[in-house]
Write a protein that holds these residues in place. Structure first.
Motif, PDB file in Angstrom:
ATOM      1  N   ALA A  69       0.858  -1.195   0.000  1.00  0.00           N
ATOM      2  CA  ALA A  69       0.000   0.000   0.000  1.00  0.00           C
ATOM      3  C   ALA A  69       0.887   1.236   0.000  1.00  0.00           C
ATOM      4  CB  ALA A  69      -0.891   0.006   1.228  1.00  0.00           C
ATOM      5  N   VAL A  70       0.351   2.313  -0.572  1.00  0.00           N
ATOM      6  CA  VAL A  70       1.102   3.588  -0.625  1.00  0.00           C
ATOM      7  C   VAL A  70       0.209   4.688  -0.075  1.00  0.00           C
ATOM      8  CG1 VAL A  70       2.079   5.334  -2.187  1.00  0.00           C
ATOM      9  CG2 VAL A  70       2.540   2.914  -2.587  1.00  0.00           C
ATOM     10  N   ILE A  71       0.786   5.535   0.761  1.00  0.00           N
ATOM     11  CA  ILE A  71       0.040   6.715   1.242  1.00  0.00           C
ATOM     12  C   ILE A  71       0.679   7.954   0.611  1.00  0.00           C
ATOM     13  CG2 ILE A  71      -0.550   8.111   3.257  1.00  0.00           C
ATOM     14  CD1 ILE A  71      -0.686   5.571   4.905  1.00  0.00           C
ATOM     15  N   LEU A  72      -0.122   8.713  -0.107  1.00  0.00           N
ATOM     16  CA  LEU A  72       0.357   9.969  -0.696  1.00  0.00           C
ATOM     17  C   LEU A  72       0.134  11.089   0.316  1.00  0.00           C
ATOM     18  CD1 LEU A  72      -1.364   9.601  -4.200  1.00  0.00           C
ATOM     19  CD2 LEU A  72       1.011   9.039  -3.598  1.00  0.00           C
ATOM     20  N   ALA A  73       1.216  11.710   0.741  1.00  0.00           N
ATOM     21  CA  ALA A  73       1.114  12.815   1.706  1.00  0.00           C
ATOM     22  C   ALA A  73       1.987  13.945   1.187  1.00  0.00           C
ATOM     23  CB  ALA A  73       1.574  12.347   3.081  1.00  0.00           C
ATOM     24  N   THR A  74       1.798  14.274  -0.095  1.00  0.00           N
ATOM     25  CA  THR A  74       2.748  15.170  -0.772  1.00  0.00           C
ATOM     26  C   THR A  74       2.416  16.650  -0.625  1.00  0.00           C
ATOM     27  OG1 THR A  74       1.531  14.759  -2.801  1.00  0.00           O
ATOM     28  CG2 THR A  74       3.533  13.484  -2.489  1.00  0.00           C
ATOM     29  N   GLY A  75       1.320  16.978   0.043  1.00  0.00           N
ATOM     30  CA  GLY A  75       1.043  18.373   0.384  1.00  0.00           C
ATOM     31  C   GLY A  75       0.990  19.294  -0.819  1.00  0.00           C
ATOM     32  N   GLY A 123      -3.879  14.558   4.161  1.00  0.00           N
ATOM     33  CA  GLY A 123      -3.325  15.907   4.361  1.00  0.00           C
ATOM     34  C   GLY A 123      -3.708  16.866   3.248  1.00  0.00           C
ATOM     35  N   ASP A 124      -2.911  17.903   3.076  1.00  0.00           N
ATOM     36  CA  ASP A 124      -3.240  19.022   2.191  1.00  0.00           C
ATOM     37  C   ASP A 124      -3.400  18.644   0.719  1.00  0.00           C
ATOM     38  OD1 ASP A 124      -3.117  20.571   4.421  1.00  0.00           O
ATOM     39  OD2 ASP A 124      -1.649  22.011   3.631  1.00  0.00           O
ATOM     40  N   VAL A 125      -2.846  17.498   0.320  1.00  0.00           N
ATOM     41  CA  VAL A 125      -2.910  17.111  -1.093  1.00  0.00           C
ATOM     42  C   VAL A 125      -4.303  16.612  -1.480  1.00  0.00           C
ATOM     43  CG1 VAL A 125      -2.262  14.648  -0.825  1.00  0.00           C
ATOM     44  CG2 VAL A 125      -1.540  15.922  -2.850  1.00  0.00           C
ATOM     45  N   ARG A 126      -5.119  16.339  -0.478  1.00  0.00           N
ATOM     46  CA  ARG A 126      -6.431  15.718  -0.711  1.00  0.00           C
ATOM     47  C   ARG A 126      -7.481  16.778  -1.023  1.00  0.00           C
ATOM     48  NH1 ARG A 126     -10.550  13.759   1.942  1.00  0.00           N
ATOM     49  NH2 ARG A 126     -10.108  14.970   3.808  1.00  0.00           N
ATOM     50  N   HIS A 127      -8.358  16.473  -1.972  1.00  0.00           N
ATOM     51  CA  HIS A 127      -9.480  17.369  -2.270  1.00  0.00           C
ATOM     52  C   HIS A 127     -10.322  17.504  -0.997  1.00  0.00           C
ATOM     53  CE1 HIS A 127     -12.935  19.002  -4.493  1.00  0.00           C
ATOM     54  NE2 HIS A 127     -13.658  18.218  -3.707  1.00  0.00           N
ATOM     55  N   GLY A 128     -10.607  18.728  -0.588  1.00  0.00           N
ATOM     56  CA  GLY A 128     -11.430  18.944   0.608  1.00  0.00           C
ATOM     57  C   GLY A 128     -10.627  18.953   1.901  1.00  0.00           C
ATOM     58  N   ALA A 129      -9.290  19.014   1.800  1.00  0.00           N
ATOM     59  CA  ALA A 129      -8.453  18.977   3.026  1.00  0.00           C
ATOM     60  C   ALA A 129      -8.711  20.221   3.876  1.00  0.00           C
ATOM     61  CB  ALA A 129      -6.984  18.929   2.635  1.00  0.00           C
ATOM     62  N   MET A 130      -8.437  20.082   5.172  1.00  0.00           N
ATOM     63  CA  MET A 130      -8.707  21.175   6.111  1.00  0.00           C
ATOM     64  C   MET A 130      -7.526  22.146   6.250  1.00  0.00           C
ATOM     65  SD  MET A 130     -11.674  20.851   7.229  1.00  0.00           S
ATOM     66  CE  MET A 130     -12.846  19.714   6.605  1.00  0.00           C
ATOM     67  N   VAL A 177      -6.272  15.491  -4.958  1.00  0.00           N
ATOM     68  CA  VAL A 177      -6.636  14.087  -5.161  1.00  0.00           C
ATOM     69  C   VAL A 177      -8.002  13.771  -4.550  1.00  0.00           C
ATOM     70  CG1 VAL A 177      -5.925  11.704  -4.656  1.00  0.00           C
ATOM     71  CG2 VAL A 177      -4.199  13.452  -5.146  1.00  0.00           C
ATOM     72  N   HIS A 178      -8.874  13.122  -5.334  1.00  0.00           N
ATOM     73  CA  HIS A 178     -10.166  12.670  -4.805  1.00  0.00           C
ATOM     74  C   HIS A 178      -9.971  11.378  -4.019  1.00  0.00           C
ATOM     75  CE1 HIS A 178     -12.877  15.508  -6.602  1.00  0.00           C
ATOM     76  NE2 HIS A 178     -12.321  15.346  -7.797  1.00  0.00           N
ATOM     77  N   THR A 179     -10.717  11.248  -2.939  1.00  0.00           N
ATOM     78  CA  THR A 179     -10.628  10.027  -2.124  1.00  0.00           C
ATOM     79  C   THR A 179     -12.046   9.563  -1.763  1.00  0.00           C
ATOM     80  OG1 THR A 179     -10.414  11.450  -0.192  1.00  0.00           O
ATOM     81  CG2 THR A 179      -8.380  10.458  -1.027  1.00  0.00           C
ATOM     82  N   GLY A 180     -12.135   8.328  -1.255  1.00  0.00           N
ATOM     83  CA  GLY A 180     -13.394   7.797  -0.726  1.00  0.00           C
ATOM     84  C   GLY A 180     -14.482   7.751  -1.790  1.00  0.00           C
TER      85      GLY A 180
END
Ligand SMILES: Cc1cc2nc3c(=O)[nH]c(=O)nc-3n(C[C@H](O)[C@H](O)[C@H](O)COP(=O)(O)OP(=O)(O)OC[C@H]3O[C@@H](n4cnc5c(N)ncnc54)[C@H](O)[C@@H]3O)c2cc1C
Length: 557
Positions: free
Chosen positions: A328-334, A517-524, A485-488
């Motif tokens: 598995a890979v987690i993208l946390a590239t901000g 994190g910040d790279v995700r669409h809708g991040a806080m 990035v879109h998730t869920g």
């Protein structure tokens, strides 16, 4: 040079006696302790110390007004408000303390010492002294860089050390400090020189050599992992702590060092558990250490360049090493800062010649007595302006919006407005500027005005919004128009989603790849939410492995 001063004022003779005893017992070898009973006498003595060129590290007093005036004489002294034990809810209340911090009268509060030894009192004093030593670049862990100019390679090396969250100081080779360091350790070596606290000296090192000497691993130390995390900002570091502590063989890769954007923040005030605030650098250091002792592997100065699934594994391409693979890979590239796109200013930014993208944590001390501009209207710009105001003669905050409240938290607006050396220019944009080798002037255009106004400027800090680091991802990872990035569920609705099951909460449209994190669409866009998502993603990785195990059992003949 004489010892820096710790200064205490208390009209209560018994309390002053306790304070003097505790301070003298612990700190008198390295600091000169000055304790006085009367506020007017203390004010006179502080002025006298300033005239004599003495350094005051810390002032303790029960009077907010006295502490508020300290910076007039000693701009870098920290100020602790003394309060009585069990006085919470009385004067000063939490609200009063917060307001005094917002008006920058005090740095924090501490409780008057009682029985000796009072370790709580000493913890507060040590924290103040450590903060002061870091800010003055006199802590024993400071790395020194000696170069011929502030710009060019010396600037790049400072950036690398900043990304490794290492405290560092720069001096010019022809300054008295530079000459003495070159004479001591230079030995004919080429500049810039990097001098580590353990005596190690590097002459004009590459970024990778410097990172390794700073204790940062550059090689991934293996090829097969359970989990690869791309990005070592708060989200990636949190995922690393949870992944490694829960038994997953975990690798974290980052194109720089640790901490991501958080290292640009001089003081994060709203992260749970740090009532006096914590610098992003310190938070990153602690998180890195925590992940490392749980067994996470790190590879710094490695850009992830490619992501590809083959069977039940995903391979991640690295800039300088062979691919690594994981289940598995987690993208946390901000995100990265948007560019201003004014040619002259961009060319100065590339050389670090007075134009800087992001916060001023590394450059702030060099701004002493200068005229500095910050562009941006969000919290990050407000924090940057406040931090710079500790050093610069004048800070101008240039904001495109018509009010500060439009983009900044109320507490920061209050602090900015209460700062005597910060000017705010609303409805204004930077449209030009330049200088000969270093920024000298800016052109500012105010909405509605005919032409731009040219102003003298010694430095410019740009905090004008951000762009996600996702250009390198394959098309299977669905993104919004801005590249986030879109998730869920959003990822599941996409035609790119290839499976019967729905994507897990933070899973992208490429199964087994998560985004946090910040790279995700809708991040806080908060450290706390990035950290929270990092931990949730690891839980989802376990769920994914359980689903994979189940389907492997079900598909058995
Ligand atoms: C000046 C400033 C002040 C702030 N103050 C606060 C505050 O007070 N409170 C608060 O809650 N939040 C604050 N924030 C916001 C907070 O810092 C961010 O929300 C948080 O850092 C996001 O974390 P992240 O891990 O998602 O991304 P980032 O911190 O952006 O980290 C991303 C990491 O990924 C790496 N990376 C990117 N692409 C690649 C690639 N292809 N290969 C390898 N590595 C890659 C980058 O080098 C970086 O280290 C502030 C931000 C700034 C800039």
């Amino acid at each position: 040079m004489s010892r820096p001063v710790i200064f205490a004022v208390d009209e209560d003779a018994k309390s002053l006696h306790h304070i003097e005893r505790e301070l003298s017992d612990r700190y008198s070898r390295s600091y000169r302790i000055v304790c006085l009973a009367s506020a007017p006498e203390a004010t006179e003595e502080l002025a006298r110390l300033a005239d004599a060129g003495e350094q005051v590290a810390l002032v303790l007093a029960g009077e907010r007004e006295l502490l508020g005036a300290v910076r007039g004489h000693h701009p870098h002294a920290l100020r602790g408000l003394l309060i009585d034990y069990a006085n919470w809810g009385h004067d000063p209340t939490g609200e009063v303390i917060f307001a005094a911090m917002a008006r920058r009268q005090i740095d924090y509060y501490l409780i008057r010492p009682m029985r000796a030894p009072d370790e709580m009192f000493h913890q507060a004093i040590s924290t103040f002294l450590l903060e002061w030593a870091h800010a003055q670049r006199v802590s024993s862990h400071t790395v020194h860089i000696v170069g011929e100019a502030w710009t060019g390679r010396a600037y790049e090396l400072r950036k690398v050390l900043g990304r490794c969250a290492l405290p560092h100081a720069f001096c010019l080779a022809d300054s008295p400090e530079g000459r003495s360091l070159v004479a001591e350790v230079g030995d004919g070596k080429p500049l810039p020189l990097v001098v580590f606290p353990n005596g190690e000296v590097l002459a004009d090192p590459s970024n990778a050599e410097l990172t390794m000497a700073a204790g940062g691993p550059v090689s991934p130390g293996g090829r097969d992992f359970d989990l690869v995390i791309v990005g070592a900002g708060p989200a990636g570091l949190s995922a690393a702590v949870y992944g490694a502590s829960e038994g997953l063989r975990t690798l974290v890769i980052d194109g720089g060092g640790i901490g991501g954007q958080a290292t640009l923040s001089s003081l994060i005030r709203n992260y749970l558990g740090f009532p006096r605030g914590i610098s992003g650098r310190r938070l990153a250091e602690e998180a890195y250490e925590q992940a490392w002792v749980f067994g996470a592997h790190f590879a710094f100065m490695q850009q992830a360049t490619r992501l590809e699934r083959s069977g039940d594994r995903v391979s991640v391409g690295l800039s300088d090493f062979p691919d690594v693979s994981a289940r598995a890979v987690i993208l946390a590239t901000g995100v990265e800062y948007r560019r201003l796109e004014v040619d002259h200013i961009e060319s100065l930014a590339l050389k670090g010649a007075g134009v800087f993208y992001g916060g001023p944590s590394t450059e702030a001390p060099a701004m002493a007595d200068r005229d500095v501009f910050v562009v941006g209207g969000a919290n990050s710009a407000g924090q940057a302006a406040l931090h710079l105001a500790e050093y610069a003669a004048r800070v101008t905050l240039v904001v495109r919006a018509s009010s500060l409240d439009a983009g900044m938290s109320h507490y920061l607006v209050q602090q900015v407005e209460a700062s005597p050396n910060i000017d705010v220019r609303l409805n204004t944009e930077v449209v030009g500027g330049g200088g000969d080798g270093w920024l000298e002037q800016l052109e500012l255009r105010r909405r509605g005005d005919a032409g731009p106004e040219t102003v003298r400027a010694d430095a410019l800090f740009l905090m004008i919004g951000a762009r996600p680091n996702t250009d390198w991802l394959p098309s299977e990872v669905l993104r919004d128009d801005g590249g986030y990035v879109h998730t869920g569920l959003e990822a599941g609705d996409a035609p790119e989603w290839p499976l019967q099951r729905s994507p897990l909460l933070l899973e992208t449209s490429m199964p087994g790849i998560f985004a946090v994190g910040d790279v995700r669409h809708g991040a806080m866009n908060r450290v706390a939410s990035a950290v929270g998502e990092g931990s949730i993603a690891v839980r989802l990785v376990h769920d994914l492995f359980a689903i994979d195990r189940l389907s492997a059992v079900e598909s058995r003949p």
